[in-house]
Write a protein that holds these residues in place. Structure first.
Motif, PDB file in Angstrom:
ATOM      1  N   UNK A 133       0.845  -1.185   0.000  1.00 29.29           N
ATOM      2  CA  UNK A 133       0.000   0.000   0.000  1.00 29.29           C
ATOM      3  C   UNK A 133       0.885   1.239   0.000  1.00 29.29           C
ATOM      4  N   UNK A 134       0.311   2.349  -0.344  1.00 32.00           N
ATOM      5  CA  UNK A 134       0.979   3.647  -0.259  1.00 32.00           C
ATOM      6  C   UNK A 134       2.279   3.700  -1.053  1.00 32.00           C
ATOM      7  N   UNK A 135       2.410   2.889  -2.090  1.00 26.83           N
ATOM      8  CA  UNK A 135       3.586   2.908  -2.960  1.00 26.83           C
ATOM      9  C   UNK A 135       4.906   2.730  -2.197  1.00 26.83           C
ATOM     10  N   UNK A 136       4.903   1.849  -1.184  1.00 20.87           N
ATOM     11  CA  UNK A 136       6.140   1.519  -0.466  1.00 20.87           C
ATOM     12  C   UNK A 136       6.417   0.027  -0.603  1.00 20.87           C
ATOM     13  N   UNK A 137       7.689  -0.318  -0.619  1.00 20.03           N
ATOM     14  CA  UNK A 137       8.080  -1.721  -0.712  1.00 20.03           C
ATOM     15  C   UNK A 137       7.882  -2.401   0.645  1.00 20.03           C
ATOM     16  N   UNK A 138       7.287  -3.589   0.680  1.00 18.83           N
ATOM     17  CA  UNK A 138       7.139  -4.321   1.936  1.00 18.83           C
ATOM     18  C   UNK A 138       8.510  -4.607   2.552  1.00 18.83           C
ATOM     19  N   UNK A 139       8.565  -4.558   3.888  1.00 18.28           N
ATOM     20  CA  UNK A 139       9.835  -4.785   4.573  1.00 18.28           C
ATOM     21  C   UNK A 139       9.614  -5.223   6.007  1.00 18.28           C
ATOM     22  N   UNK A 140      10.675  -5.753   6.590  1.00 18.10           N
ATOM     23  CA  UNK A 140      10.791  -6.069   8.013  1.00 18.10           C
ATOM     24  C   UNK A 140      12.151  -5.528   8.447  1.00 18.10           C
ATOM     25  N   UNK A 141      12.514  -5.764   9.693  1.00 14.15           N
ATOM     26  CA  UNK A 141      13.836  -5.332  10.151  1.00 14.15           C
ATOM     27  C   UNK A 141      14.431  -6.404  11.049  1.00 14.15           C
ATOM     28  N   UNK A 142      15.738  -6.411  11.115  1.00 13.44           N
ATOM     29  CA  UNK A 142      16.471  -7.307  12.010  1.00 13.44           C
ATOM     30  C   UNK A 142      17.262  -6.454  12.994  1.00 13.44           C
ATOM     31  N   UNK A 143      16.990  -6.664  14.270  1.00  6.70           N
ATOM     32  CA  UNK A 143      17.657  -5.957  15.353  1.00  6.70           C
ATOM     33  C   UNK A 143      18.668  -6.910  15.984  1.00  6.70           C
ATOM     34  N   UNK A 144      19.920  -6.502  15.989  1.00  6.87           N
ATOM     35  CA  UNK A 144      20.973  -7.297  16.619  1.00  6.87           C
ATOM     36  C   UNK A 144      21.380  -6.611  17.912  1.00  6.87           C
ATOM     37  N   UNK A 145      21.357  -7.353  19.002  1.00  6.68           N
ATOM     38  CA  UNK A 145      21.787  -6.832  20.295  1.00  6.68           C
ATOM     39  C   UNK A 145      23.001  -7.623  20.734  1.00  6.68           C
ATOM     40  N   UNK A 146      24.102  -6.921  20.925  1.00  5.28           N
ATOM     41  CA  UNK A 146      25.358  -7.561  21.291  1.00  5.28           C
ATOM     42  C   UNK A 146      26.080  -6.708  22.328  1.00  5.28           C
ATOM     43  N   UNK A 147      26.309  -7.268  23.492  1.00  2.00           N
ATOM     44  CA  UNK A 147      27.013  -6.579  24.582  1.00  2.00           C
ATOM     45  C   UNK A 147      26.409  -5.211  24.884  1.00  2.00           C
ATOM     46  N   UNK A 148      25.085  -5.158  24.951  1.00  2.00           N
ATOM     47  CA  UNK A 148      24.390  -3.937  25.308  1.00  2.00           C
ATOM     48  C   UNK A 148      24.268  -2.908  24.199  1.00  2.00           C
ATOM     49  N   UNK A 149      24.678  -3.265  23.001  1.00  2.00           N
ATOM     50  CA  UNK A 149      24.609  -2.343  21.851  1.00  2.00           C
ATOM     51  C   UNK A 149      23.593  -2.885  20.854  1.00  2.00           C
ATOM     52  N   UNK A 150      22.712  -2.006  20.377  1.00  2.30           N
ATOM     53  CA  UNK A 150      21.677  -2.390  19.417  1.00  2.30           C
ATOM     54  C   UNK A 150      21.978  -1.803  18.049  1.00  2.30           C
ATOM     55  N   UNK A 151      21.895  -2.654  17.046  1.00  2.00           N
ATOM     56  CA  UNK A 151      22.041  -2.245  15.641  1.00  2.00           C
ATOM     57  C   UNK A 151      20.866  -2.830  14.877  1.00  2.00           C
ATOM     58  N   UNK A 152      20.424  -2.156  13.845  1.00  2.00           N
ATOM     59  CA  UNK A 152      19.261  -2.628  13.093  1.00  2.00           C
ATOM     60  C   UNK A 152      19.469  -2.415  11.607  1.00  2.00           C
ATOM     61  N   UNK A 153      18.835  -3.272  10.826  1.00  3.55           N
ATOM     62  CA  UNK A 153      18.857  -3.088   9.371  1.00  3.55           C
ATOM     63  C   UNK A 153      17.497  -3.484   8.817  1.00  3.55           C
ATOM     64  N   UNK A 154      17.102  -2.791   7.774  1.00  3.65           N
ATOM     65  CA  UNK A 154      15.840  -3.054   7.090  1.00  3.65           C
ATOM     66  C   UNK A 154      16.071  -4.161   6.056  1.00  3.65           C
ATOM     67  N   UNK A 155      15.111  -5.079   5.972  1.00  5.10           N
ATOM     68  CA  UNK A 155      15.160  -6.163   4.976  1.00  5.10           C
ATOM     69  C   UNK A 155      13.944  -6.002   4.065  1.00  5.10           C
ATOM     70  N   UNK A 156      14.187  -5.712   2.809  1.00  4.64           N
ATOM     71  CA  UNK A 156      13.100  -5.581   1.828  1.00  4.64           C
ATOM     72  C   UNK A 156      12.563  -6.977   1.484  1.00  4.64           C
TER      73      UNK A 156
END
Length: 153
Positions: free
Chosen positions: A129-152
């Protein structure tokens, strides 16, 4: 720890989600689930924590209004965002205090690190919908640090 972030499925779990979430330890659904079957399918991948969105019924299928978790020393808040009207990073930061704030509602993927917090919208995983590509995200938590990336999808 690997966390799958998903939102706005609106009753559709795309097959690509299974591959994207392969190996996740837990899944956080940020609302507009669209029915119990979606949660059942996601639970076949990993344990699921889910909140309701503006198209879900509060309390339906055990959906909470919001969720606050501590994962590997990182505080994570999950809500749909509709409770703030039109959710923006500033509104989310004003309303919630967490290391990671996960929301949905806008259907637009977003990652912003500001004011000591990581604000994430995994985008909409359901019907396109709304002309956007479907996606999810992966959140990695390592030693109290959070990083995330979008997966189309």
């Amino acid at each position: 720890m690997l966390v799958g972030l998903i939102a706005d499925t609106h009753g559709l779990l795309r097959p690509e989600v299974y591959e994207a979430f392969h190996g996740v330890d837990v899944i956080l659904h940020a609302g507009d689930v669209g029915g119990r079957q979606i949660l059942t399918e996601l639970r076949a991948i990993a344990p699921v924590h889910a909140v309701y969105g503006n198209v879900d019924r509060p309390g339906e299928s055990g959906l909470a209004g919001s969720i606050d978790l501590r994962l590997e020393g990182v505080n994570v808040h999950v809500s749909h965002g509709h409770e703030l009207g039109s959710p923006t990073v500033a509104r989310l930061l004003g309303a919630y205090s967490a290391d990671v704030i996960v929301f949905g509602h806008t259907h637009k993927a977003l990652i912003e690190r500001t004011q000591g917090a990581l604000v994430v919208n995994p985008g909409a995983a359901g019907p396109r919908r709304f002309d956007v590509m479907p996606s999810v995200a992966l959140l990695t938590i390592d030693r109290g640090r959070a990083e995330v990336r979008i997966v189309r999808l």
